[in-house]
Write a protein that holds these residues in place. Sequence first.
Motif, PDB file in Angstrom:
ATOM      1  N   LYS A 184       0.824  -1.212   0.000  1.00 27.81           N
ATOM      2  CA  LYS A 184       0.000   0.000   0.000  1.00 27.81           C
ATOM      3  C   LYS A 184       0.863   1.270   0.000  1.00 27.81           C
ATOM      4  CE  LYS A 184      -3.786  -0.067   2.524  1.00 27.81           C
ATOM      5  NZ  LYS A 184      -4.874  -0.360   3.473  1.00 27.81           N
ATOM      6  N   ASN A 185       2.150   1.115   0.297  1.00 30.14           N
ATOM      7  CA  ASN A 185       3.083   2.244   0.346  1.00 30.14           C
ATOM      8  C   ASN A 185       3.492   2.619  -1.081  1.00 30.14           C
ATOM      9  OD1 ASN A 185       5.399   3.888   0.657  1.00 30.14           O
ATOM     10  ND2 ASN A 185       5.915   2.881   2.586  1.00 30.14           N
ATOM     11  N   GLU A 186       3.270   3.884  -1.447  1.00 30.59           N
ATOM     12  CA  GLU A 186       3.563   4.306  -2.826  1.00 30.59           C
ATOM     13  C   GLU A 186       5.061   4.339  -3.143  1.00 30.59           C
ATOM     14  OE1 GLU A 186       2.861   9.102  -1.958  1.00 30.59           O
ATOM     15  OE2 GLU A 186       1.220   7.830  -2.693  1.00 30.59           O
ATOM     16  N   ASP A 187       5.908   4.284  -2.122  1.00 31.92           N
ATOM     17  CA  ASP A 187       7.361   4.240  -2.352  1.00 31.92           C
ATOM     18  C   ASP A 187       7.835   2.847  -2.751  1.00 31.92           C
ATOM     19  OD1 ASP A 187       7.756   6.943  -1.668  1.00 31.92           O
ATOM     20  OD2 ASP A 187       7.855   6.443   0.463  1.00 31.92           O
ATOM     21  N   VAL A 188       6.942   1.857  -2.711  1.00 33.44           N
ATOM     22  CA  VAL A 188       7.329   0.467  -2.964  1.00 33.44           C
ATOM     23  C   VAL A 188       7.115   0.086  -4.419  1.00 33.44           C
ATOM     24  CG1 VAL A 188       6.822  -1.946  -2.389  1.00 33.44           C
ATOM     25  CG2 VAL A 188       6.936  -0.227  -0.590  1.00 33.44           C
ATOM     26  N   GLU A 189       8.190  -0.422  -5.019  1.00 34.65           N
ATOM     27  CA  GLU A 189       8.138  -0.882  -6.408  1.00 34.65           C
ATOM     28  C   GLU A 189       7.795  -2.368  -6.447  1.00 34.65           C
ATOM     29  OE1 GLU A 189      10.819   0.212 -10.231  1.00 34.65           O
ATOM     30  OE2 GLU A 189      11.927  -0.503  -8.477  1.00 34.65           O
ATOM     31  N   THR A 247      12.317  -0.449  -3.305  1.00 39.60           N
ATOM     32  CA  THR A 247      11.649   0.851  -3.222  1.00 39.60           C
ATOM     33  C   THR A 247      12.008   1.736  -4.406  1.00 39.60           C
ATOM     34  OG1 THR A 247      13.445   1.844  -1.947  1.00 39.60           O
ATOM     35  CG2 THR A 247      11.677   0.764  -0.695  1.00 39.60           C
ATOM     36  N   ARG A 248      11.256   2.819  -4.536  1.00 43.26           N
ATOM     37  CA  ARG A 248      11.541   3.848  -5.548  1.00 43.26           C
ATOM     38  C   ARG A 248      12.269   5.013  -4.879  1.00 43.26           C
ATOM     39  NH1 ARG A 248       6.053   2.558  -6.526  1.00 43.26           N
ATOM     40  NH2 ARG A 248       5.792   1.545  -8.541  1.00 43.26           N
ATOM     41  N   GLY A 249      13.029   5.732  -5.676  1.00 44.88           N
ATOM     42  CA  GLY A 249      13.603   7.003  -5.232  1.00 44.88           C
ATOM     43  C   GLY A 249      14.543   6.927  -4.047  1.00 44.88           C
ATOM     44  N   GLY A 250      15.223   5.783  -3.894  1.00 44.09           N
ATOM     45  CA  GLY A 250      16.235   5.665  -2.846  1.00 44.09           C
ATOM     46  C   GLY A 250      15.705   5.608  -1.423  1.00 44.09           C
ATOM     47  N   ALA A 260      14.386  -0.647   4.853  1.00 49.33           N
ATOM     48  CA  ALA A 260      14.186  -0.863   6.292  1.00 49.33           C
ATOM     49  C   ALA A 260      13.113   0.078   6.848  1.00 49.33           C
ATOM     50  CB  ALA A 260      15.497  -0.685   7.050  1.00 49.33           C
ATOM     51  N   GLU A 261      13.072   1.322   6.341  1.00 47.55           N
ATOM     52  CA  GLU A 261      12.043   2.285   6.778  1.00 47.55           C
ATOM     53  C   GLU A 261      10.659   1.811   6.338  1.00 47.55           C
ATOM     54  OE1 GLU A 261      12.612   6.404   5.653  1.00 47.55           O
ATOM     55  OE2 GLU A 261      14.636   6.403   6.504  1.00 47.55           O
ATOM     56  N   VAL A 262      10.593   1.307   5.102  1.00 51.17           N
ATOM     57  CA  VAL A 262       9.325   0.814   4.560  1.00 51.17           C
ATOM     58  C   VAL A 262       8.844  -0.392   5.371  1.00 51.17           C
ATOM     59  CG1 VAL A 262       8.283  -0.300   2.545  1.00 51.17           C
ATOM     60  CG2 VAL A 262       9.726   1.719   2.235  1.00 51.17           C
ATOM     61  N   LEU A 263       9.785  -1.282   5.729  1.00 52.69           N
ATOM     62  CA  LEU A 263       9.437  -2.446   6.542  1.00 52.69           C
ATOM     63  C   LEU A 263       8.902  -2.004   7.907  1.00 52.69           C
ATOM     64  CD1 LEU A 263       9.480  -5.578   6.978  1.00 52.69           C
ATOM     65  CD2 LEU A 263      11.743  -5.247   7.990  1.00 52.69           C
ATOM     66  N   ARG A 264       9.588  -1.045   8.523  1.00 56.22           N
ATOM     67  CA  ARG A 264       9.173  -0.546   9.840  1.00 56.22           C
ATOM     68  C   ARG A 264       7.758   0.046   9.770  1.00 56.22           C
ATOM     69  NH1 ARG A 264      13.408   2.381  10.973  1.00 56.22           N
ATOM     70  NH2 ARG A 264      14.454   0.771  12.163  1.00 56.22           N
TER      71      ARG A 264
END
Length: 113
Positions: A46-51, A71-74, A78-82
């Motif tokens: 659901k996170n838009e930063d995830v490819e 992820t996209r854009g660097g 680990a932040e996305v997982l958290r």
Amino acid sequence: SMAEEGTAKPVLEMVQADGADEGCVTFVMHDEDHTLGNSLRYMVMKNEDVEFCGYTITHPSENKINFRIQTRGGVPAAEVLRKGLSDLHEVCQHVLNTFEQTAAQALELQDQI
């Protein structure tokens, strides 16, 4: 040996290919299965930063999952997982609270009969 038994395995390991950026990581989660894998994948996607996000269970006899995030854009994986774990925790807490309230109401009604 006794020494090996005393050494606790980490619950979570990060595996990164040499030279890969921190937006492309596989997390090895010990003592987990489809219960966490599937629900966490749903939340992370659901996170838009995830490819890309997916997981595999290496073998039925091994109680661990390989959970991969790109992820996209660097953005660090680990932040996305958290964030995914935090969001999933909130959803579970909401479900638990709703269940407990409903169960309490049902018991009150039962007592009135």
